[in-house]
Design a protein around this motif. Structure first.
Motif, PDB file in Angstrom:
ATOM      1  N   GLU A  28     -17.086  -6.448   5.899  1.00 18.26           N
ATOM      2  CA  GLU A  28     -15.633  -6.517   5.747  1.00 18.26           C
ATOM      3  C   GLU A  28     -14.927  -6.066   7.026  1.00 18.26           C
ATOM      4  OE1 GLU A  28     -13.734  -7.535   3.145  1.00 18.26           O
ATOM      5  OE2 GLU A  28     -15.485  -8.132   1.969  1.00 18.26           O
ATOM      6  N   LYS A  29     -15.426  -4.989   7.643  1.00 19.91           N
ATOM      7  CA  LYS A  29     -14.772  -4.410   8.824  1.00 19.91           C
ATOM      8  C   LYS A  29     -15.818  -3.834   9.769  1.00 19.91           C
ATOM      9  CE  LYS A  29     -10.687  -3.019   6.149  1.00 19.91           C
ATOM     10  NZ  LYS A  29      -9.891  -1.874   5.659  1.00 19.91           N
ATOM     11  N   ILE A  30     -15.428  -3.730  11.029  1.00 24.28           N
ATOM     12  CA  ILE A  30     -16.278  -3.046  12.017  1.00 24.28           C
ATOM     13  C   ILE A  30     -15.415  -2.070  12.829  1.00 24.28           C
ATOM     14  CG2 ILE A  30     -18.069  -4.814  12.219  1.00 24.28           C
ATOM     15  CD1 ILE A  30     -16.588  -5.851  14.725  1.00 24.28           C
ATOM     16  N   THR A  31     -14.406  -1.517  12.184  1.00 24.90           N
ATOM     17  CA  THR A  31     -13.464  -0.639  12.861  1.00 24.90           C
ATOM     18  C   THR A  31     -14.131   0.647  13.328  1.00 24.90           C
ATOM     19  OG1 THR A  31     -11.731  -1.471  11.393  1.00 24.90           O
ATOM     20  CG2 THR A  31     -11.233   0.514  12.660  1.00 24.90           C
ATOM     21  N   LYS A  32     -13.973   0.938  14.629  1.00 19.56           N
ATOM     22  CA  LYS A  32     -14.447   2.192  15.205  1.00 19.56           C
ATOM     23  C   LYS A  32     -13.235   2.950  15.760  1.00 19.56           C
ATOM     24  CE  LYS A  32     -18.013   1.645  17.949  1.00 19.56           C
ATOM     25  NZ  LYS A  32     -18.898   1.005  18.962  1.00 19.56           N
ATOM     26  N   TRP A  33     -13.446   4.168  16.199  1.00 23.58           N
ATOM     27  CA  TRP A  33     -12.320   4.993  16.651  1.00 23.58           C
ATOM     28  C   TRP A  33     -11.542   4.344  17.797  1.00 23.58           C
ATOM     29  CZ3 TRP A  33     -10.464   8.276  13.499  1.00 23.58           C
ATOM     30  CH2 TRP A  33     -11.279   9.039  12.668  1.00 23.58           C
ATOM     31  N   ASP A  34     -12.251   3.651  18.698  1.00 21.81           N
ATOM     32  CA  ASP A  34     -11.567   3.097  19.858  1.00 21.81           C
ATOM     33  C   ASP A  34     -10.824   1.795  19.553  1.00 21.81           C
ATOM     34  OD1 ASP A  34     -13.840   1.641  19.453  1.00 21.81           O
ATOM     35  OD2 ASP A  34     -14.630   1.850  21.487  1.00 21.81           O
ATOM     36  N   TYR A  35     -10.817   1.399  18.279  1.00 19.84           N
ATOM     37  CA  TYR A  35     -10.086   0.191  17.885  1.00 19.84           C
ATOM     38  C   TYR A  35      -8.574   0.421  17.871  1.00 19.84           C
ATOM     39  CZ  TYR A  35      -8.143  -3.355  14.725  1.00 19.84           C
ATOM     40  OH  TYR A  35      -7.379  -4.334  14.154  1.00 19.84           O
ATOM     41  N   PHE A  36      -8.152   1.613  17.486  1.00 18.61           N
ATOM     42  CA  PHE A  36      -6.741   1.855  17.193  1.00 18.61           C
ATOM     43  C   PHE A  36      -5.849   1.858  18.434  1.00 18.61           C
ATOM     44  CE2 PHE A  36      -9.228   3.795  13.778  1.00 18.61           C
ATOM     45  CZ  PHE A  36      -8.728   3.083  12.704  1.00 18.61           C
ATOM     46  N   ILE A  37      -6.085   2.779  19.347  1.00 12.29           N
ATOM     47  CA  ILE A  37      -5.250   2.892  20.533  1.00 12.29           C
ATOM     48  C   ILE A  37      -6.122   3.058  21.773  1.00 12.29           C
ATOM     49  CG2 ILE A  37      -3.435   4.214  21.709  1.00 12.29           C
ATOM     50  CD1 ILE A  37      -2.429   2.889  19.192  1.00 12.29           C
ATOM     51  N   ASN A  38      -5.794   2.300  22.811  1.00 13.12           N
ATOM     52  CA  ASN A  38      -6.445   2.473  24.110  1.00 13.12           C
ATOM     53  C   ASN A  38      -5.628   3.493  24.895  1.00 13.12           C
ATOM     54  OD1 ASN A  38      -7.415   2.321  26.722  1.00 13.12           O
ATOM     55  ND2 ASN A  38      -7.729   0.110  26.663  1.00 13.12           N
ATOM     56  N   GLY A 164     -10.913  -6.293  18.570  1.00 17.60           N
ATOM     57  CA  GLY A 164     -11.867  -6.650  17.519  1.00 17.60           C
ATOM     58  C   GLY A 164     -13.044  -7.421  18.095  1.00 17.60           C
ATOM     59  N   GLY A 165     -12.737  -8.339  19.027  1.00 22.12           N
ATOM     60  CA  GLY A 165     -13.790  -9.090  19.686  1.00 22.12           C
ATOM     61  C   GLY A 165     -14.653  -8.204  20.560  1.00 22.12           C
ATOM     62  N   SER A 166     -14.010  -7.266  21.255  1.00 25.57           N
ATOM     63  CA  SER A 166     -14.752  -6.335  22.108  1.00 25.57           C
ATOM     64  C   SER A 166     -15.645  -5.422  21.282  1.00 25.57           C
ATOM     65  CB  SER A 166     -13.782  -5.497  22.949  1.00 25.57           C
ATOM     66  OG  SER A 166     -13.015  -6.314  23.790  1.00 25.57           O
ATOM     67  N   LEU A 167     -15.157  -5.018  20.110  1.00 27.62           N
ATOM     68  CA  LEU A 167     -15.971  -4.170  19.234  1.00 27.62           C
ATOM     69  C   LEU A 167     -17.226  -4.897  18.785  1.00 27.62           C
ATOM     70  CD1 LEU A 167     -13.309  -2.444  16.933  1.00 27.62           C
ATOM     71  CD2 LEU A 167     -14.846  -1.308  18.525  1.00 27.62           C
ATOM     72  N   MET A 168     -17.065  -6.176  18.450  1.00 26.17           N
ATOM     73  CA  MET A 168     -18.224  -6.967  18.030  1.00 26.17           C
ATOM     74  C   MET A 168     -19.228  -7.064  19.176  1.00 26.17           C
ATOM     75  SD  MET A 168     -19.651  -8.619  15.558  1.00 26.17           S
ATOM     76  CE  MET A 168     -20.741  -9.998  15.146  1.00 26.17           C
ATOM     77  N   GLU A 169     -18.734  -7.301  20.382  1.00 24.68           N
ATOM     78  CA  GLU A 169     -19.633  -7.390  21.534  1.00 24.68           C
ATOM     79  C   GLU A 169     -20.372  -6.078  21.773  1.00 24.68           C
ATOM     80  OE1 GLU A 169     -18.091  -9.011  25.167  1.00 24.68           O
ATOM     81  OE2 GLU A 169     -16.911 -10.516  24.102  1.00 24.68           O
ATOM     82  N   SER A 170     -19.664  -4.963  21.636  1.00 25.26           N
ATOM     83  CA  SER A 170     -20.318  -3.672  21.873  1.00 25.26           C
ATOM     84  C   SER A 170     -21.360  -3.369  20.800  1.00 25.26           C
ATOM     85  CB  SER A 170     -19.278  -2.544  21.939  1.00 25.26           C
ATOM     86  OG  SER A 170     -18.660  -2.326  20.685  1.00 25.26           O
ATOM     87  N   LEU A 171     -21.071  -3.771  19.557  1.00 25.31           N
ATOM     88  CA  LEU A 171     -22.041  -3.585  18.484  1.00 25.31           C
ATOM     89  C   LEU A 171     -23.288  -4.431  18.727  1.00 25.31           C
ATOM     90  CD1 LEU A 171     -19.924  -3.584  15.194  1.00 25.31           C
ATOM     91  CD2 LEU A 171     -21.434  -1.761  15.970  1.00 25.31           C
ATOM     92  N   VAL A 172     -23.069  -5.692  19.063  1.00 18.99           N
ATOM     93  CA  VAL A 172     -24.192  -6.601  19.294  1.00 18.99           C
ATOM     94  C   VAL A 172     -25.016  -6.132  20.493  1.00 18.99           C
ATOM     95  CG1 VAL A 172     -24.816  -8.956  20.001  1.00 18.99           C
ATOM     96  CG2 VAL A 172     -23.116  -8.599  18.200  1.00 18.99           C
ATOM     97  N   GLU A 173     -24.335  -5.634  21.522  1.00 23.18           N
ATOM     98  CA  GLU A 173     -25.057  -5.210  22.716  1.00 23.18           C
ATOM     99  C   GLU A 173     -26.031  -4.064  22.421  1.00 23.18           C
ATOM    100  OE1 GLU A 173     -24.550  -4.388  27.474  1.00 23.18           O
ATOM    101  OE2 GLU A 173     -22.747  -4.511  26.240  1.00 23.18           O
ATOM    102  N   GLU A 174     -25.688  -3.205  21.481  1.00 21.98           N
ATOM    103  CA  GLU A 174     -26.605  -2.126  21.111  1.00 21.98           C
ATOM    104  C   GLU A 174     -27.938  -2.708  20.634  1.00 21.98           C
ATOM    105  OE1 GLU A 174     -25.072   0.923  18.538  1.00 21.98           O
ATOM    106  OE2 GLU A 174     -23.049   0.720  19.360  1.00 21.98           O
ATOM    107  N   PHE A 175     -27.866  -3.750  19.807  1.00 20.96           N
ATOM    108  CA  PHE A 175     -29.089  -4.397  19.298  1.00 20.96           C
ATOM    109  C   PHE A 175     -29.800  -5.180  20.394  1.00 20.96           C
ATOM    110  CE2 PHE A 175     -26.530  -3.796  15.435  1.00 20.96           C
ATOM    111  CZ  PHE A 175     -27.466  -3.207  14.605  1.00 20.96           C
ATOM    112  N   VAL A 176     -29.019  -5.882  21.218  1.00 21.92           N
ATOM    113  CA  VAL A 176     -29.611  -6.662  22.306  1.00 21.92           C
ATOM    114  C   VAL A 176     -30.334  -5.744  23.287  1.00 21.92           C
ATOM    115  CG1 VAL A 176     -29.087  -8.105  24.329  1.00 21.92           C
ATOM    116  CG2 VAL A 176     -27.958  -8.570  22.145  1.00 21.92           C
ATOM    117  N   TYR A 231     -14.656 -12.166  12.493  1.00 20.72           N
ATOM    118  CA  TYR A 231     -13.414 -12.670  11.908  1.00 20.72           C
ATOM    119  C   TYR A 231     -13.109 -11.935  10.603  1.00 20.72           C
ATOM    120  CZ  TYR A 231     -13.963 -16.476  15.259  1.00 20.72           C
ATOM    121  OH  TYR A 231     -14.095 -17.195  16.413  1.00 20.72           O
ATOM    122  N   GLY A 232     -12.157 -11.027  10.692  1.00 22.34           N
ATOM    123  CA  GLY A 232     -11.772 -10.288   9.493  1.00 22.34           C
ATOM    124  C   GLY A 232     -10.943 -11.129   8.540  1.00 22.34           C
TER     125      GLY A 232
END
Length: 301
Positions: A28-38, A164-176, A231-232
């Motif tokens: 449903e979501k992949i919200t992390k702390w750095d999602y809210f405010i840069n 949101g797109g950057s969060l997905m990339e960072s999550l995937v990169e951990e696995f990669v 895509y949320g």
């Protein structure tokens, strides 16, 4: 039609079972702390105008804000570079429609070094007409630095879609990263044909010069390209992405490159048809749950 490669790797009886597995495990979501405010970006935008904002603090509580603003601008013309932030815009000049019947516009520029007396008057008038004057006069704010910080926070929230797109990339990169490290192979984030040639001495023909791949993996000279997104919510973007990736998969496969699409999000639940169309024409469609289960290792191992 040959069985989907991932189906064979997972020893599933048919492709419907694999698609059901994908479909039933969307996040449903992949919200992390750095999602809210840069915050780095917020304060990075405040720092260059902090002195000007402090000079403008002089206007707080003044009865005749327009006259005081004129005198301040005339003495310290650099204060006008803080004006765009005060009205929450990024542009260094704006056009205001001042005659709606004849469509006459008035231009205000905030990046001038020297100002004529008339320009100082016009910019002082801008302070009043923009509504900032009333806020200052009535002491609605105590510090324009604090006020501007709040404005920047609001403007930054518009960037959450991209984050949101950057969060997905960072999550995937951990696995990669973990997978490639365990297998002793190399990967490259934000890969281009030029970087692949320079680093791995492998020629890749791209469909456009600006083409950038989220991740490229080099397994003993065999390339795997990964694109990822989350895509949320639903919408036409999902269908167009699936259509684009069908062609992308075909294009890379022609060059002997394996294409892996990693996508997730509840938005797909209402847009399954284009996702199924991609699934039926490609070998590798994964989501985050499948990465957690080690399927990337299975593909690359």
């Amino acid at each position: 039609m040959p069985m989907n490669k991932l189906c064979n790797l997972l020893k599933l009886k048919n492709e419907d079972l694999l698609f059901d597995k994908i479909m039933q495990s969307f996040k449903e979501k992949i919200t992390k702390w750095d999602y809210f405010i840069n915050w780095t970006k917020v304060f990075g935008n405040i720092d260059p105008i902090e002195k000007e904002l402090n000079l403008l603090n002089f206007l707080i509580g003044k009865e005749d804000v327009e006259t005081e603003a004129y005198n301040l601008i005339k003495q310290y013309p650099q204060v006008i570079k803080a004006f765009p932030t005060l009205i929450a815009v990024r542009e260094k000049s704006i056009d205001i429609l001042i005659d709606t019947k004849n469509f006459i516009y008035k231009n205000y520029s905030f990046n001038k070094g020297k100002l004529t007396d008339n320009e100082c008057k016009e910019l002082a008038n801008f302070v009043v007409n923009s509504g900032i004057g009333a806020i200052l006069k009535d002491k609605k704010v105590k510090s324009l630095v604090d006020y501007a910080t709040g404005v920047e926070v609001g403007l930054d929230s518009n960037g959450r879609k991209n984050r949101g797109g950057s969060l997905m990339e960072s999550l995937v990169e951990e696995f990669v990263s973990d997978t490639c490290q365990n297998l002793g192979i190399q990967y490259m984030p934000q890969a281009t044909s030029k970087k692949i040639k320079e680093q791995w001495n492998i020629e890749v023909v791209v469909d456009k010069s600006s083409r950038q791949i989220d991740f490229a993996i080099n397994k003993n000279g065999k390339l795997f390209f990964i694109e990822c997104n989350f895509y949320g919510g639903g919408g036409s973007k999902l269908k167009s992405t699936a259509t684009e990736y069908i062609e992308m998969n075909r294009y890379w496969n022609k060059q002997g490159i394996e294409f892996i699409w990693i996508t997730d999000g509840a938005g797909w639940k209402s847009t399954l048809k284009p996702l199924r169309e991609y699934f039926d024409k490609a070998d590798y469609l994964l989501n985050l749950e499948m990465l957690k289960e080690g399927l990337l290792y299975t593909i690359l191992g």
